[in-house]
Design a protein around this motif. Structure first.
Motif, short mmCIF file in Angstrom:
data_model
loop_
_atom_site.label_atom_id
_atom_site.label_comp_id
_atom_site.label_asym_id
_atom_site.label_seq_id
_atom_site.Cartn_x
_atom_site.Cartn_y
_atom_site.Cartn_z
N PHE A 443 0.86 -1.19 0.00
CA PHE A 443 0.00 0.00 0.00
C PHE A 443 0.88 1.23 0.00
O PHE A 443 2.00 1.22 0.54
CB PHE A 443 -0.97 0.00 1.18
CG PHE A 443 -0.37 -0.32 2.52
CD1 PHE A 443 -0.02 0.69 3.41
CD2 PHE A 443 -0.18 -1.63 2.92
CE1 PHE A 443 0.52 0.40 4.65
CE2 PHE A 443 0.36 -1.94 4.17
CZ PHE A 443 0.72 -0.93 5.03
N MET A 444 0.43 2.27 -0.66
CA MET A 444 1.22 3.48 -0.81
C MET A 444 0.33 4.71 -0.78
O MET A 444 -0.87 4.63 -1.06
CB MET A 444 2.05 3.44 -2.09
CG MET A 444 1.28 3.30 -3.37
SD MET A 444 2.38 3.03 -4.80
CE MET A 444 3.27 4.60 -4.89
N ARG A 445 0.93 5.85 -0.44
CA ARG A 445 0.16 7.10 -0.33
C ARG A 445 0.37 8.00 -1.54
O ARG A 445 -0.50 8.79 -1.88
CB ARG A 445 0.56 7.86 0.93
CG ARG A 445 2.01 8.33 0.95
CD ARG A 445 2.36 9.12 2.19
NE ARG A 445 3.69 9.73 2.05
CZ ARG A 445 4.19 10.61 2.90
NH1 ARG A 445 3.50 10.98 3.95
NH2 ARG A 445 5.39 11.11 2.71
N ALA A 446 1.54 7.94 -2.16
CA ALA A 446 1.84 8.81 -3.29
C ALA A 446 1.24 8.22 -4.57
O ALA A 446 1.15 6.99 -4.71
CB ALA A 446 3.34 9.00 -3.45
N GLY A 447 0.86 9.08 -5.50
CA GLY A 447 0.27 8.58 -6.73
C GLY A 447 0.39 9.58 -7.85
O GLY A 447 0.76 10.74 -7.66
N GLY A 448 0.05 9.12 -9.04
CA GLY A 448 0.06 9.96 -10.22
C GLY A 448 -0.59 9.22 -11.38
O GLY A 448 -0.99 8.06 -11.26
N THR A 449 -0.67 9.87 -12.50
CA THR A 449 -1.32 9.31 -13.68
C THR A 449 -0.73 7.95 -14.03
O THR A 449 0.49 7.81 -14.16
CB THR A 449 -1.14 10.25 -14.87
OG1 THR A 449 -1.72 11.52 -14.56
CG2 THR A 449 -1.80 9.68 -16.12
N GLY A 450 -1.59 6.94 -14.17
CA GLY A 450 -1.17 5.63 -14.63
C GLY A 450 -0.66 4.69 -13.57
O GLY A 450 -0.32 3.55 -13.88
N PHE A 451 -0.63 5.12 -12.30
CA PHE A 451 -0.16 4.19 -11.27
C PHE A 451 -1.27 3.26 -10.80
O PHE A 451 -1.03 2.31 -10.06
CB PHE A 451 0.44 4.97 -10.10
CG PHE A 451 -0.51 5.32 -8.98
CD1 PHE A 451 -0.26 4.89 -7.69
CD2 PHE A 451 -1.62 6.10 -9.21
CE1 PHE A 451 -1.11 5.21 -6.64
CE2 PHE A 451 -2.48 6.44 -8.17
CZ PHE A 451 -2.22 5.99 -6.88
N GLN A 452 -2.50 3.49 -11.27
CA GLN A 452 -3.64 2.70 -10.82
C GLN A 452 -3.45 1.20 -11.07
O GLN A 452 -3.83 0.37 -10.24
CB GLN A 452 -4.92 3.17 -11.53
CG GLN A 452 -5.40 4.54 -11.13
CD GLN A 452 -4.83 5.68 -11.92
OE1 GLN A 452 -3.71 5.59 -12.45
NE2 GLN A 452 -5.55 6.79 -12.04
N ARG A 453 -2.88 0.85 -12.20
CA ARG A 453 -2.73 -0.57 -12.54
C ARG A 453 -1.64 -1.25 -11.71
O ARG A 453 -1.51 -2.47 -11.74
CB ARG A 453 -2.42 -0.74 -14.02
CG ARG A 453 -1.17 -0.05 -14.50
CD ARG A 453 -0.87 -0.36 -15.97
NE ARG A 453 -1.99 -0.19 -16.85
CZ ARG A 453 -2.33 0.96 -17.43
NH1 ARG A 453 -1.60 2.06 -17.22
NH2 ARG A 453 -3.36 1.03 -18.22
N TYR A 454 -0.86 -0.46 -10.98
CA TYR A 454 0.23 -1.02 -10.17
C TYR A 454 -0.02 -0.91 -8.66
O TYR A 454 0.47 -1.74 -7.90
CB TYR A 454 1.54 -0.29 -10.49
CG TYR A 454 1.92 -0.30 -11.94
CD1 TYR A 454 2.08 -1.50 -12.64
CD2 TYR A 454 2.11 0.89 -12.65
CE1 TYR A 454 2.42 -1.52 -13.98
CE2 TYR A 454 2.46 0.88 -13.99
CZ TYR A 454 2.62 -0.31 -14.65
OH TYR A 454 2.96 -0.32 -15.98
#
Length: 671
Positions: A443-454
């Protein structure tokens, strides 16, 4: 797609919706140049821009090219930008941008809006759900402490640590928004961006480079719309089955303490699915509080015998989770290997680049270097998965400095917002290549475009251990809803919050209310906070421990329902925690509700987020609802119900196929 030409301009429409209108009097696109400055202090950024020019692209020329339309924009006979407009095979509208001027590095575009329109999304937004009336800078960073420039905690955090934050600060920004008119609009850029929703007739999208393209599509329903969005960005894998068997206890301090806490919790009736030990690799004490030893291998000094105990726990039904992040501690073994092999980001002259993480310094593993990525995946495979971890927090990735040098030659300023995607990809691929997707999660808190699949599970980050709306328990709800619309439908928060600074201390009541809340989310995991000794913990007294036991049993009893909702998220992109309007589109009030959510299709949850409340007012869309604790029937509208600790305001649809499961919740809690 339809482009309507006028004498002095043109309008681009898609599925009967105006996307943007350009004219000599009101141009839709402005270009210019500027110099940005990024002052980073421990993940907090002070960002300023000196705009050197901003030119309206009044002149235009339209050329038809088969199924594509090319529009060249410029100023007084000079061409600046070419737009190529077409539809994809899936029926989405694409506007490609091609800059004709090297010196241009600022972009503004005005997307059509109506005065009554509401918009949502932009990644995970924690203060506002409906974003209309505000602008939202989009830059991954520490989210800030307090996040309200008018409160005392934020002022203290700003004064002492440059860390107060504001309403828009977020670990996970994304240049994508959703409208109540059932369309989404995405600007493909990794640069610093700012989406401005303060105007009646347009939304102005700004980026500090020329974006690759604008993507737009519209659907007939919100479920179809989020499915469309997920088809673009991907969906999270389903949670391992064991995660839904109970709470994951956040514990620190060593092997003996861990085993004692597990045993005590189980004797109190707590359903324990796992134990999360973020200090499994050792600790560092700083003025901030207890920090971790950032060299990602088991610490036999702090956790003696864990190499065998971890397997015994698993056989006994308790999974063991740890911690990792994308930085390596100066002078330690992983840092030495990475430096020797050239796997670290450097200064412009090739010298060592170290980041201050608060009284210790780390190297940045260069994820634009394929060999460095394979090496770090190997660290995860050997030191985490090979050791026996069943999951971990994949922390940080917001800290990429804008002035470091990367192996791919691309500006770190442009890589910064993409760093969370790169980090998520490494974690996901390490698990996937070990054949463990069905059994291990991170589980992670940071995100950005396209990280959804990972990203397997999105975590809401570091809430304060207090009752403030902008940075306490309440802030998790709009965060979950906005992120869910972006394709991150598996979301959770630290039970009890995390940030324990400036006089804040977690109270017993807050801990119990947060337990109530997280029992009705896709994953239930506690955290001791950065100063555990200042906080009320799940086992501080018997009453709290028995309360966790009751609510962990409630959570585990919901497993069949949650499992189906999680599968729907993976298969169709429909988030587990949903805004009310997703299934009640005709209800105008539903579009303004930001502190309630639908858990799956059939359950409404309205967490109590104020202290010393014994009853709670909430909104029910028109349907046949049953109050989970009293069995009382409701039709809809604003209602007030008793809300003692252990009975969070939860309602279920009378017609649900899971109605018998929900009706049994009071008995489950008392068992």
């Amino acid at each position: 797609m339809n482009i309507v030409k006028q004498e002095n301009g043109f309008t681009v429409l898609h599925k009967d919706r105006t996307v943007f209108t350009h004219s000599l009097d009101k141009p839709a696109i402005f270009l210019g140049s500027g110099q940005g400055t990024f002052d980073m202090y421990r993940g907090n950024f002070d960002i300023k821009d000196y705009v050197e020019s901003r030119l309206p692209m009044r002149a235009f020329r339209i050329d038809e090219e088969g199924d594509k339309t090319s529009i060249t924009l410029g100023v007084e006979g000079e061409d600046y930008l070419t737009l190529t407009i077409y539809e994809t095979e899936e029926g989405r509208l694409i506007v490609d941008f091609n800059s004709l001027k090297d010196e241009v590095n600022r972009f503004w575009m005005r997307v059509h809006a109506t005065p009554e329109e509401k918009v949502y999304g932009c990644g995970e937004q924690l203060t506002y759900f409906n974003l209309r009336g505000k602008n939202f800078p989009l830059w991954t960073s520490e989210p800030g402490v307090g996040r309200n420039k008018n409160n005392y905690v934020t002022w203290l955090a700003d004064t002492k640590d440059k860390a107060g934050g504001d309403y828009y600060n977020t670990n996970y920004p994304q240049p994508t928004f959703v409208s109540n008119d059932k369309y989404f609009c995405h600007l493909q850029t990794t640069a610093y961006a700012d989406f401005d929703f303060r105007h009646d007739d347009f939304h102005e999208l700004q980026a500090w480079n020329i974006p690759d393209y604008l993507l737009f599509d519209r659907e007939d329903s919100f479920t179809a719309l989020v499915g469309n969005i997920s088809n673009v960005f991907g969906t999270q894998p389903e949670l391992p089955d064991w995660v839904l068997d109970g709470v994951i206890l956040g514990v620190q301090g060593g092997t003996d303490i861990t085993l004692e806490k597990i045993e005590r919790a189980r004797k109190a009736g707590v359903k324990v699915a796992g134990v999360w030990n973020q200090d499994w690799q050792g600790i560092k004490m700083t003025s901030f509080g207890k920090r971790l030893h950032w060299n990602w291998e088991w610490s036999p000094e702090l956790y003696p015998g864990l190499d065998t105990k971890i397997h015994e726990l698993k056989e006994d039904g308790v999974r063991f989770l740890g911690y990792i992040n994308p930085y390596v501690l100066e002078g330690q073994s992983l840092y030495k290997i990475a430096k020797e092999k050239g796997y670290l980001a450097t200064k412009a002259d090739g010298g060592d680049y170290l980041v201050d993480f608060g009284e210790f310094y780390c190297g940045v593993v260069d994820f634009t270097n394929d060999e460095a990525c394979e090496w770090y995946k190997g660290v995860i495979k050997e030191n985490l998965i090979g050791f026996g971890l069943d999951g971990w927090m994949a922390d940080f990735s917001e800290y990429l400095p804008t002035d470091c040098t990367l192996s791919n030659g691309r500006s770190a300023e442009l890589e910064h917002n993409d760093w969370p995607r790169r980090w998520a990809k490494i974690n996901h691929e390490a698990i996937e290549e070990c054949g463990k997707i069905d059994d291990i999660l991170f589980f992670m808190r940071a995100g950005g475009t396209g990280f959804q699949r990972y990203c397997h599970v999105l975590w809401a980050g570091d809430q304060c251990v207090d009752w403030c709306i902008e940075d306490g328990l309440a802030s998790v709800i709009p965060g979950a809803l906005s992120a869910g619309l972006m394709g991150n439908g598996i979301h959770h928060s630290d039970v009890g919050g995390y940030t324990t600074l400036h006089g804040m201390k977690r109270t017993k009541e807050l801990m119990m209310r947060w337990i109530d809340f997280c029992a009705f989310t896709p994953m239930m995991r506690s955290h001791e906070g950065n100063r555990p000794g200042d906080n009320h913990q799940f086992d501080t007294d018997d009453e709290t421990l028995f309360h966790l036991g009751r609510m962990s049993r409630v959570f585990a009893s919901m497993k069949p329902y949650l499992k189906a909702a999680i599968a729907e998220n993976t298969e169709a992109g429909i988030p587990v925690m949903r805004p009310l309007f997703m299934h009640y589109e005709q209800d105008e009030t539903a579009y303004d509700i930001q502190f309630q959510y639908l858990l799956g299709r059939d359950v409404i949850v309205a967490p109590v987020y104020n202290k010393e409340e014994t009853e709670w007012k909430l909104y029910l869309p028109e349907d046949d609802w049953v109050h989970a604790w009293s069995g009382q029937a409701f039709k809809g509208g604003w209602v007030t119900v008793d809300a003692p600790l252990g009975e969070p305001p939860v309602f279920y649809r009378k017609s649900s196929e899971y109605a018998d499961l929900f009706a049994a919740l009071p008995q489950v809690a008392k068992a």
